[in-house]
Design an enzyme around this catalytic site. Structure first.
Site, PDB file in Angstrom:
ATOM      1  CG  HIS A 117      54.493  56.886  54.089  1.00  0.00           C
ATOM      2  ND1 HIS A 117      54.514  55.520  53.934  1.00  0.00           N
ATOM      3  CD2 HIS A 117      54.557  57.126  55.434  1.00  0.00           C
ATOM      4  CE1 HIS A 117      54.583  54.954  55.130  1.00  0.00           C
ATOM      5  NE2 HIS A 117      54.606  55.903  56.051  1.00  0.00           N
ATOM      6  CG  HIS A 184      59.140  55.070  48.331  1.00  0.00           C
ATOM      7  ND1 HIS A 184      58.438  54.033  47.764  1.00  0.00           N
ATOM      8  CD2 HIS A 184      58.596  55.275  49.553  1.00  0.00           C
ATOM      9  CE1 HIS A 184      57.508  53.624  48.615  1.00  0.00           C
ATOM     10  NE2 HIS A 184      57.581  54.361  49.700  1.00  0.00           N
TER      11      HIS A 184
END
Length: 223
Positions: A117, A184
């Site tokens: 992303h 993340h």
């Protein structure tokens, strides 16, 4: 026998893990979860690529063909590059990541490094910034056609500046949200963001096939 001292990489990963957990635990409740999920969806390849492809055919602006050529091919390059690196390095996602709220259509999505992303949003932001002059030309075309959209384009080109700034802000906020959401670690996001900028420059300079794209679009419209 004494254990060998940790390597530099192990030290970096340890700091990264602790720092990422601190950011997540400290700030993830400061923003509504639905807002973080909207940002996640907006940067998903399954959303961004079809939208980009649709805009290519919906906007009859020849001046934007170079931009869309780099954008579409760059998005494909990005997902392939990120997927390959994830499979090779196989860094697990943070243990506090909620898999129940996360879609993992391919096996590579189970891994954390780098953030796809983040690379995607920084790629789009870099490309929009690099193609600013092309977008200014497109704005002139829209203004000359008149109508509602023509009035939105304005006379001084400020609309393009707003778009560029807006996309850059979206990219940064979305990248940060990946850590806050727990998807993340910080270093995953940082590496992904840097990768996206590099891909943006590469796509701007190399992935320029607007002639082929123009022919393809003309064939679709003529059917």
């Amino acid at each position: 026998m004494a254990e060998p001292p940790p390597t530099l990489l192990q030290k970096v990963l340890t700091v990264d893990t602790k720092f990422s957990h601190y950011l997540h635990s400290k700030f993830h409740t400061r923003l509504p979860i639905f807002f973080l999920l909207i940002l996640e969806i907006s940067a998903d390849f399954r959303f961004s690529f079809p939208i980009s492809l649709s805009l290519l055919f919906a906007l009859p602006l020849p001046s934007l063909l170079p931009f869309f050529s780099s954008l579409l091919l760059g998005l494909l390059l990005d997902i392939a590059t990120v997927g390959l690196v994830k499979i090779l390095l196989r860094r697990p996602r943070p243990p506090y990541n909620h898999l129940s709220s996360m879609s993992t259509p391919v096996s590579a999505d189970h891994f954390s490094f780098p953030s796809g992303h983040s690379s995607r949003v920084s790629f789009v932001a870099a490309l929009v910034f690099l193609y600013k002059e092309v977008m200014e030309v497109a704005a002139v075309e829209v203004r000359e056609k008149g109508g509602v959209f023509g009035s939105w384009a304005g006379e001084d080109g400020k609309l393009v500046d707003v778009v560029v700034v807006g996309v850059c802000v979206w990219a940064v906020v979305t990248a940060v949200s990946r850590v806050l959401l727990g998807r993340h670690y910080f270093f995953d996001v940082f590496a992904g963001f840097c990768l996206g900028v590099i891909e943006g420059v590469f796509a701007f300079r190399v992935l320029r096939f607007e002639d082929i794209l123009s022919t393809f679009r003309h064939q679709i419209w003529s059917r």
